[in-house]
Design a protein around this motif. Structure first.
Motif, PDB file in Angstrom:
ATOM      1  N   LEU A 171      -4.230-103.880 -28.661  1.00 14.80           N
ATOM      2  CA  LEU A 171      -3.043-102.952 -29.045  1.00 14.80           C
ATOM      3  C   LEU A 171      -3.074-102.315 -30.293  1.00 14.80           C
ATOM      4  CD1 LEU A 171       0.111-105.215 -29.608  1.00 14.80           C
ATOM      5  CD2 LEU A 171      -2.310-105.858 -30.273  1.00 14.80           C
ATOM      6  N   GLY A 172      -2.289-101.347 -30.390  1.00 15.63           N
ATOM      7  CA  GLY A 172      -2.057-100.887 -31.932  1.00 15.63           C
ATOM      8  C   GLY A 172      -0.511-100.500 -31.826  1.00 15.63           C
ATOM      9  N   LEU A 173       0.033-100.400 -32.984  1.00 16.51           N
ATOM     10  CA  LEU A 173       1.408 -99.997 -33.221  1.00 16.51           C
ATOM     11  C   LEU A 173       1.353 -98.682 -33.853  1.00 16.51           C
ATOM     12  CD1 LEU A 173       3.093-103.298 -34.812  1.00 16.51           C
ATOM     13  CD2 LEU A 173       2.985-102.386 -32.285  1.00 16.51           C
ATOM     14  N   VAL A 174       1.889 -97.567 -33.155  1.00 14.75           N
ATOM     15  CA  VAL A 174       1.359 -96.252 -33.518  1.00 14.75           C
ATOM     16  C   VAL A 174       2.942 -95.906 -34.293  1.00 14.75           C
ATOM     17  CG1 VAL A 174       0.845 -93.780 -33.062  1.00 14.75           C
ATOM     18  CG2 VAL A 174       0.151 -95.692 -31.815  1.00 14.75           C
ATOM     19  N   GLY A 203       2.698 -90.781 -37.097  1.00 12.08           N
ATOM     20  CA  GLY A 203       1.676 -90.655 -35.852  1.00 12.08           C
ATOM     21  C   GLY A 203       0.559 -91.500 -36.120  1.00 12.08           C
ATOM     22  N   ARG A 204       0.371 -92.353 -37.171  1.00 13.06           N
ATOM     23  CA  ARG A 204      -0.828 -93.219 -37.189  1.00 13.06           C
ATOM     24  C   ARG A 204      -0.590 -94.739 -36.892  1.00 13.06           C
ATOM     25  NH1 ARG A 204      -4.686 -90.597 -41.300  1.00 13.06           N
ATOM     26  NH2 ARG A 204      -3.679 -88.560 -41.307  1.00 13.06           N
ATOM     27  N   ASP A 205      -1.704 -95.140 -36.394  1.00 18.42           N
ATOM     28  CA  ASP A 205      -1.925 -96.703 -36.374  1.00 18.42           C
ATOM     29  C   ASP A 205      -1.686 -97.237 -37.503  1.00 18.42           C
ATOM     30  OD1 ASP A 205      -2.881 -96.371 -33.753  1.00 18.42           O
ATOM     31  OD2 ASP A 205      -4.819 -96.747 -34.121  1.00 18.42           O
ATOM     32  N   LEU A 206      -0.491 -98.455 -37.529  1.00 17.50           N
ATOM     33  CA  LEU A 206       0.047 -99.050 -38.608  1.00 17.50           C
ATOM     34  C   LEU A 206      -1.049-100.375 -38.914  1.00 17.50           C
ATOM     35  CD1 LEU A 206       3.872 -98.681 -37.708  1.00 17.50           C
ATOM     36  CD2 LEU A 206       2.318 -97.454 -39.355  1.00 17.50           C
ATOM     37  N   PRO A 207      -1.022-100.742 -40.056  1.00 15.19           N
ATOM     38  CA  PRO A 207      -1.782-101.999 -40.133  1.00 15.19           C
ATOM     39  C   PRO A 207      -1.118-103.207 -39.452  1.00 15.19           C
ATOM     40  CG  PRO A 207      -1.171-100.931 -42.395  1.00 15.19           C
ATOM     41  CD  PRO A 207      -0.420-100.182 -41.230  1.00 15.19           C
ATOM     42  N   LEU A 208      -1.612-103.906 -39.000  1.00 16.98           N
ATOM     43  CA  LEU A 208      -1.183-104.915 -38.107  1.00 16.98           C
ATOM     44  C   LEU A 208      -1.469-106.616 -38.946  1.00 16.98           C
ATOM     45  CD1 LEU A 208      -2.678-104.225 -34.606  1.00 16.98           C
ATOM     46  CD2 LEU A 208      -0.619-103.646 -35.369  1.00 16.98           C
ATOM     47  N   THR A 209      -0.356-107.002 -39.222  1.00 12.78           N
ATOM     48  CA  THR A 209      -0.209-108.571 -39.811  1.00 12.78           C
ATOM     49  C   THR A 209       0.503-109.322 -38.665  1.00 12.78           C
ATOM     50  OG1 THR A 209      -0.225-107.527 -41.893  1.00 12.78           O
ATOM     51  CG2 THR A 209       0.214-109.679 -41.744  1.00 12.78           C
ATOM     52  N   LEU A 210      -0.303-110.665 -38.450  1.00  8.80           N
ATOM     53  CA  LEU A 210       0.208-111.568 -37.640  1.00  8.80           C
ATOM     54  C   LEU A 210       0.248-112.778 -37.927  1.00  8.80           C
ATOM     55  CD1 LEU A 210       1.429-111.298 -34.611  1.00  8.80           C
ATOM     56  CD2 LEU A 210      -0.772-111.741 -33.682  1.00  8.80           C
ATOM     57  N   ASP A 211       1.080-113.503 -38.396  1.00 11.59           N
ATOM     58  CA  ASP A 211       1.220-114.953 -38.733  1.00 11.59           C
ATOM     59  C   ASP A 211       0.161-114.804 -40.361  1.00 11.59           C
ATOM     60  OD1 ASP A 211       2.201-115.935 -36.515  1.00 11.59           O
ATOM     61  OD2 ASP A 211       0.384-116.134 -35.465  1.00 11.59           O
ATOM     62  N   GLY A 212       0.643-113.872 -40.986  1.00 13.12           N
ATOM     63  CA  GLY A 212       0.174-113.581 -42.371  1.00 13.12           C
ATOM     64  C   GLY A 212      -1.485-113.247 -42.229  1.00 13.12           C
ATOM     65  N   GLU A 213      -1.912-113.020 -41.151  1.00 12.23           N
ATOM     66  CA  GLU A 213      -3.383-112.355 -41.006  1.00 12.23           C
ATOM     67  C   GLU A 213      -3.252-111.087 -41.007  1.00 12.23           C
ATOM     68  OE1 GLU A 213      -7.484-113.374 -38.760  1.00 12.23           O
ATOM     69  OE2 GLU A 213      -5.662-114.677 -38.336  1.00 12.23           O
ATOM     70  N   ALA A 214      -4.244-110.316 -41.835  1.00 13.14           N
ATOM     71  CA  ALA A 214      -4.290-108.840 -41.778  1.00 13.14           C
ATOM     72  C   ALA A 214      -5.432-108.512 -40.403  1.00 13.14           C
ATOM     73  CB  ALA A 214      -4.730-108.127 -42.721  1.00 13.14           C
ATOM     74  N   LEU A 215      -4.996-107.944 -39.356  1.00 17.56           N
ATOM     75  CA  LEU A 215      -5.939-107.846 -38.308  1.00 17.56           C
ATOM     76  C   LEU A 215      -6.599-106.444 -38.083  1.00 17.56           C
ATOM     77  CD1 LEU A 215      -3.582-109.628 -35.698  1.00 17.56           C
ATOM     78  CD2 LEU A 215      -5.375-110.525 -36.871  1.00 17.56           C
ATOM     79  N   GLY A 216      -6.195-105.390 -39.159  1.00 18.67           N
ATOM     80  CA  GLY A 216      -6.646-104.058 -39.015  1.00 18.67           C
ATOM     81  C   GLY A 216      -5.441-103.280 -38.265  1.00 18.67           C
ATOM     82  N   THR A 217      -6.049-102.122 -37.814  1.00 19.89           N
ATOM     83  CA  THR A 217      -5.142-101.496 -37.090  1.00 19.89           C
ATOM     84  C   THR A 217      -5.029-101.433 -35.412  1.00 19.89           C
ATOM     85  OG1 THR A 217      -6.423 -99.439 -37.062  1.00 19.89           O
ATOM     86  CG2 THR A 217      -4.780 -99.458 -38.979  1.00 19.89           C
ATOM     87  N   ASP A 218      -6.364-102.229 -35.224  1.00 16.34           N
ATOM     88  CA  ASP A 218      -6.488-102.197 -33.458  1.00 16.34           C
ATOM     89  C   ASP A 218      -6.781-103.872 -33.230  1.00 16.34           C
ATOM     90  OD1 ASP A 218      -7.505-100.014 -31.117  1.00 16.34           O
ATOM     91  OD2 ASP A 218      -8.254-102.275 -31.003  1.00 16.34           O
ATOM     92  N   ALA A 219      -5.790-104.622 -32.680  1.00 14.82           N
ATOM     93  CA  ALA A 219      -6.486-105.766 -32.525  1.00 14.82           C
ATOM     94  C   ALA A 219      -6.108-106.374 -31.097  1.00 14.82           C
ATOM     95  CB  ALA A 219      -5.337-106.826 -33.487  1.00 14.82           C
ATOM     96  N   PRO A 222       4.433 -99.110 -29.376  1.00 10.23           N
ATOM     97  CA  PRO A 222       3.246 -99.979 -29.117  1.00 10.23           C
ATOM     98  C   PRO A 222       2.311 -99.273 -28.360  1.00 10.23           C
ATOM     99  CG  PRO A 222       5.130-100.867 -27.989  1.00 10.23           C
ATOM    100  CD  PRO A 222       5.684 -99.731 -28.850  1.00 10.23           C
ATOM    101  N   SER A 223       1.078 -99.174 -28.404  1.00 11.37           N
ATOM    102  CA  SER A 223       0.002 -98.608 -27.433  1.00 11.37           C
ATOM    103  C   SER A 223      -0.605 -99.969 -27.139  1.00 11.37           C
ATOM    104  CB  SER A 223      -0.963 -97.867 -28.552  1.00 11.37           C
ATOM    105  OG  SER A 223      -2.009 -97.620 -27.666  1.00 11.37           O
ATOM    106  N   LEU A 224      -0.281-100.260 -25.882  1.00 18.04           N
ATOM    107  CA  LEU A 224      -0.901-101.732 -25.368  1.00 18.04           C
ATOM    108  C   LEU A 224      -1.960-101.467 -24.090  1.00 18.04           C
ATOM    109  CD1 LEU A 224       3.016-102.689 -24.649  1.00 18.04           C
ATOM    110  CD2 LEU A 224       1.573-103.478 -26.375  1.00 18.04           C
ATOM    111  N   SER A 246      -4.360 -93.135 -31.066  1.00 16.22           N
ATOM    112  CA  SER A 246      -6.068 -93.167 -31.488  1.00 16.22           C
ATOM    113  C   SER A 246      -6.798 -93.582 -30.417  1.00 16.22           C
ATOM    114  CB  SER A 246      -6.016 -93.837 -32.778  1.00 16.22           C
ATOM    115  OG  SER A 246      -5.923 -95.262 -32.402  1.00 16.22           O
ATOM    116  N   ASP A 247      -6.154 -94.298 -29.338  1.00 18.80           N
ATOM    117  CA  ASP A 247      -6.969 -94.658 -28.259  1.00 18.80           C
ATOM    118  C   ASP A 247      -7.113 -93.428 -27.316  1.00 18.80           C
ATOM    119  OD1 ASP A 247      -8.651 -96.930 -27.023  1.00 18.80           O
ATOM    120  OD2 ASP A 247      -6.992 -96.759 -25.622  1.00 18.80           O
ATOM    121  N   GLY A 248      -8.374 -92.860 -26.921  1.00 21.51           N
ATOM    122  CA  GLY A 248      -8.331 -92.022 -25.948  1.00 21.51           C
ATOM    123  C   GLY A 248      -7.829 -92.337 -24.695  1.00 21.51           C
ATOM    124  N   PHE A 249      -8.170 -93.529 -24.471  1.00 26.36           N
ATOM    125  CA  PHE A 249      -7.943 -94.116 -23.098  1.00 26.36           C
ATOM    126  C   PHE A 249      -6.447 -94.065 -22.882  1.00 26.36           C
ATOM    127  CE2 PHE A 249      -6.639 -97.451 -20.237  1.00 26.36           C
ATOM    128  CZ  PHE A 249      -7.083 -96.977 -18.791  1.00 26.36           C
TER     129      PHE A 249
END
Ligand code: B3K
Ligand code: ZN
Length: 878
Positions: free
Chosen positions: A491-494, A499-515, A537-539, A566-569
């Motif tokens: 997933l990503g959070l747009v 209009g952009r993918d937001l950085p993803l932080t889960l349980d204190g861990e940075a996962l990039g913008t696509d996790a 959310p782009s799930l 950002s995910d073409g599919f």
């Protein structure tokens, strides 16, 4: 006749005897071919010390001689039944000789040795070899083969079998022979021979380690000009498998033969792939872009089997997906690398969600590894192949490519020359990655499509996004209770502002913008922190798991994702979801007799798509394509074929009316006179242009009709001609369609593959006369129930693609299909058991149609049934 009995996975036992070498001699004659076999056998220590009787499979064989170590057996030393032969006492190590006579000309099932036109050919997977000679016909018995073919020098100048030719010569009475030796031990299902009057096209390939391989494609003389694309595809596939998986070819000769009568697409026999001519022959004038791509994919698929299937094969047929799922995954990646990767994924998923989901929801639902079957021929399914490929794709994604590749290397090295299980494959992946894949194994055991209900909300005050995922797999026949699966959800959070993918932080861990989230429990909550703006959310990006995912998206959310993801599919999927919301309203309106109103948001979304200069025309063409009637039907609680057809037509016409100029501009801008090439860039232009034309034709715009007529007459290539002819035939302009159909039918009367298309175009038209046309065309000289391609082109296309007419309320569509099934049950049970599928889905329809469909299934049940049809009908009526 007693009812056929199931075979169970838990009953598996190793074979009591192994075959170390198999020597076969075929004295070919159409109605009486003599097969002499000499098998070197030995007791299998893996089965224990006990001296067991020798059990051999054999069906429809006339036994003329049986001897052990040169000593003919007395009748009391063996027992012969309908399905095989038992020799009561045998030594520990011995040679068994048999001579049988078989009748290839009478073999309409197209399994074992049969005639296709004037050729002899074979199809042995799964259990066809037992129709050739007495043998332990199971994949865990692997032997080297020596095969001698004797034929008429004039009628069968070409005599082919797997391996390398080692001897040839003349014989008395105009006969000749060729002997072939295959040094790689193989199971009987990979045995093949071909004999006939064939011509070849030859090429060469040098493997990475320097082996010179001769490549041959054998066809009937008139098809010599149609092999270029298959040959080019083969060479690309050979190189790709070296570069991507480190797999090289292992014989000096690789042959492909095209035959007209074939139950499936093709068969990966060692060294001698036999192909349905539809899966190998192409020419710009006779094959569409889709056919070119299909040929490329199937040539690659069969070639890839040389490792994933042949060098390492299946221990038993329950493991079928071990080779098929992995090999489909490999061919999908190959096609993605060779063409447009996003389009390949969209096409595959779109097909999967329509057809495999329907299988999972129907009475024949089964796991990727079934635990019982009556007829293994019924298990060459979308679940074994396509869902199996999705499961391998999840493994690749869970491990990452590099680790997955190490797992694949380990698998091939450790199990080379062996017949193994799905545990062996997944075990290698677990070993190299250190991951615990035990919960993941449920994907192989549990049938049905998992459903994920997702919900989320944004907490402005805390800058958090809360996501809840709940999974559930509905009950399927024999499996009422399901366990939670290990589901990778990418997933990503747009951000709605940026209009952009937001950085993803889960349980204190940075996962990039696509996790990737790992959903393992029935329900899990995920809290993303430091979320700077409200997201959509782009799930399930890229369709990261073969599941249905529901999220309460509003239409604005979907239009936003369609424009920004950002995910073409997922951009494509957002468009499909948006169209589905509009379609749902229209279906309801149609059912309630309320006036239909076009959703302006769909029009605006399409307008935006059409106005942007898209750099990927192929993806754009996919985005402009509305969900198919079959896919829409999958989403409805009760399928109303008429409402679905009306709603979809309404949306299409609404878009065409509102965006007429835009579609026209797209059509004009993508016309081209360039000589045809099956290349991604050209294919993209053609599909975009033809999608635009189909919108314009939906309102029978005069300009569009004229353009369709010109496109047909220009005859530039089959993609354009077929589109134009289809659009004319499916319109109300019989005055234009009929002469065009007539001209096309006459022009191509000599080409069976083009005539197949001519049949399909006519029987898929929505007009009320479609069923009468089917009946009429069944009498056409080019049609034959004995040829599977014809059955698929005419009957399969009508029942599968012409939903409004197949489901006619007078039940005539169902009756026609049942009549064909009854006939095919006698001629070709494997095809009969496939073509019946639409009738088995009766539970999805209204009560009137349910009763009609069940009535036809009951009528079929009243016949003396093959195990194939018996198994399907019993499940459908259970
Ligand atoms: N392995 C073959 C299947 C043929 C079985 C037909 N009963 C085709 C393929 O998957 O490559
Ligand atoms: Zn396969």
């Amino acid at each position: 006749m007693s009812d056929p009995q199931p075979t169970y996975l838990h009953d598996y036992q190793p074979p009591a005897y192994r075959v170390t070498h198999t020597e076969l001699k075929f004295d070919l004659a159409p109605s009486a071919t003599k097969v002499s076999a000499r098998l070197q056998l030995e007791r299998n220590p893996a089965r224990g010390e006990e001296a067991l009787p020798l059990e051999l499979d054999g069906e429809g064989l006339r036994l003329e001689r049986i001897a052990i170590d040169g000593q003919a057996l007395n009748p009391d030393e063996y027992t012969q039944g309908d399905t095989g032969l038992t020799v009561h006492r045998v030594p520990e190590r011995f040679a068994l000789e048999t001579e049988v006579v078989i009748d290839p000309a009478a073999n309409t099932a197209l399994e074992g040795l049969y005639r296709s036109g004037s050729m002899f050919c074979t199809q042995c997977e799964a259990e066809g070899f037992r129709r050739i000679t007495f043998y332990p016909d199971r994949p865990d018995v692997m032997a080297t083969f020596t095969t001698t073919l004797i034929g008429d020098a004039e009628r069968e100048p070409v005599l082919l079998a797997g391996g390398n030719p080692v001897e040839r010569g003349e014989l008395p009475n105009g006969r000749h022979f060729v002997t072939w030796e295959d040094p790689h031990p193989k199971p009987s299902y990979l045995f093949a021979l071909v004999a006939g009057d064939l011509e070849k096209v030859e090429d060469r390939f040098t493997t990475a380690s320097g082996r010179e391989v001769t490549l041959q494609i054998w066809v009937e003389e008139e098809n010599l000009g149609k092999t270029d694309h298959a040959m080019a595809s083969l060479k690309r596939a050979m190189r790709w498998d070296e570069e991507t998986y480190g797999r090289e070819y292992d014989l000096d000769l690789f042959m492909i033969v095209a035959v007209n009568d074939f139950n499936m697409g093709a068969m990966e026999n060692k060294g001698l792939n036999i192909f349905n001519s539809a899966a190998v022959l192409t020419h710009p004038q006779t094959a569409t872009d889709a056919a070119f791509q299909r040929v490329e994919g199937i040539v690659a698929h069969e070639y890839f089997h040389n490792w994933s299937g042949n060098r390492v094969t299946c221990r038993d047929w329950f493991q079928l997906s071990l080779k098929e799922g992995f090999t489909v995954f490999r061919d999908q990646c190959f096609s993605a690398d060779t063409n447009s990767a996003p389009v390949k994924r969209i096409e595959d998923v779109s097909f999967f969600r329509t057809a495999q989901f329907a299988e999972d929801a129907g009475p024949t639902a089964h796991p990727v590894r079934p635990d019982h079957y009556i007829e293994i021929g019924n298990f060459y399914t979308l679940t074994i192949y396509e869902k199996g490929a999705e499961v391998v794709r999840m493994l690749r994604n869970l491990l990452g490519w590099e680790t997955f590749r190490r797992g694949s290397d380990l698998y091939f090295a450790r199990f080379d020359g062996q017949a193994v299980t799905i545990e062996d494959f997944v075990g290698c992946m677990a070993e190299v990655s250190g991951q615990d894949l035990s919960q993941f194994m449920r994907w192989y055991a549990q049938a049905g499509t998992p459903e994920i209900d997702a919900n989320g909300h944004y907490d402005y005050a805390k800058g958090e996004y809360h996501l809840t995922l709940r999974q559930r797999t509905p009950a399927t026949p024999d499996q009422p209770d399901k366990q939670p699966l290990h589901i990778p959800v990418r997933l990503g959070l747009v951000g709605t502002k940026s209009g952009r993918d937001l950085p993803l932080t889960l349980d204190g861990e940075a996962l990039g913008t696509d996790a990737v989230l790992h959903l393992r429990e029935e329900e899990q909550h995920f809290v993303f922190t430091d979320v700077a703006e409200a997201p959509v959310p782009s799930l399930l990006r890229g369709f990261s798991a073969p599941v249905k995912l529901r999220f309460p998206y509003g239409r604005e959310d979907l239009a936003f994702l369609l424009a920004n993801d950002s995910d073409g599919f997922n951009r494509w999927d957002a468009g499909q979801r948006l169209a589905m919301l509009a379609l749902d309203d229209l279906i309801a309106a149609h059912r309630n007799g309320v006036e239909k109103v076009m959703d302006s948001r769909v029009i605006e979304a399409f307008r935006t798509l059409l106005s942007e200069e898209s750099d990927d025309k192929a993806v754009l063409a996919e985005m402009l394509t509305l969900p198919s009637e079959a896919y829409i039907a999958e989403q409805q609680p009760v399928v109303d074929v008429d409402a679905i057809h009306a709603a979809r037509t309404f949306v299409k016409q609404g878009l065409a009316l509102a965006l007429r100029e835009e579609f026209l501009a797209i059509y004009e801008a993508n016309l081209s006179d360039a000589p045809y090439a099956p290349e991604p860039e050209q294919i993209a232009r053609r599909s975009l242009k033809n999608v635009a034309l189909s919108y314009l034709m939906s309102i029978e715009d005069e300009g569009a009709i004229e353009r369709a007529r010109r496109q047909f007459e220009a005859g530039h290539n089959m993609t354009d001609v077929r589109t134009a002819l289809t659009l004319l035939t499916h319109s109300s302009r019989g005055d234009l369609a009929e002469p065009a159909l007539k001209a096309f039918g006459e022009q191509w009367a000599h080409d069976p593959l083009v005539m197949d298309q001519w049949f399909t175009i006519q029987v898929t038209r929505p007009q009320e006369d479609a069923l009468e046309r089917v009946k009429f065309l069944m009498q056409h000289p080019a049609f034959s129930l004995k040829n599977p391609n014809k059955v698929r082109a005419l009957i399969g296309a009508f029942a599968g693609q012409n939903r409004v007419n197949f489901h006619r309320l007078d039940g005539e569509g169902y009756k026609l299909l049942a009549d064909v099934v009854i006939e095919l049950n006698r001629l070709n049970p494997e095809i009969a058991a496939r073509i019946i599928t639409p009738l088995t889905r009766w539970a999805r329809f209204d009560e009137t149609r349910q009763a009609l469909m069940k009535g036809e299934l009951e009528r079929i049940r009243g016949e003396a049934l093959s195990p194939n049809v018996y198994e399907v009908v019993e499940k459908a009526l259970a």
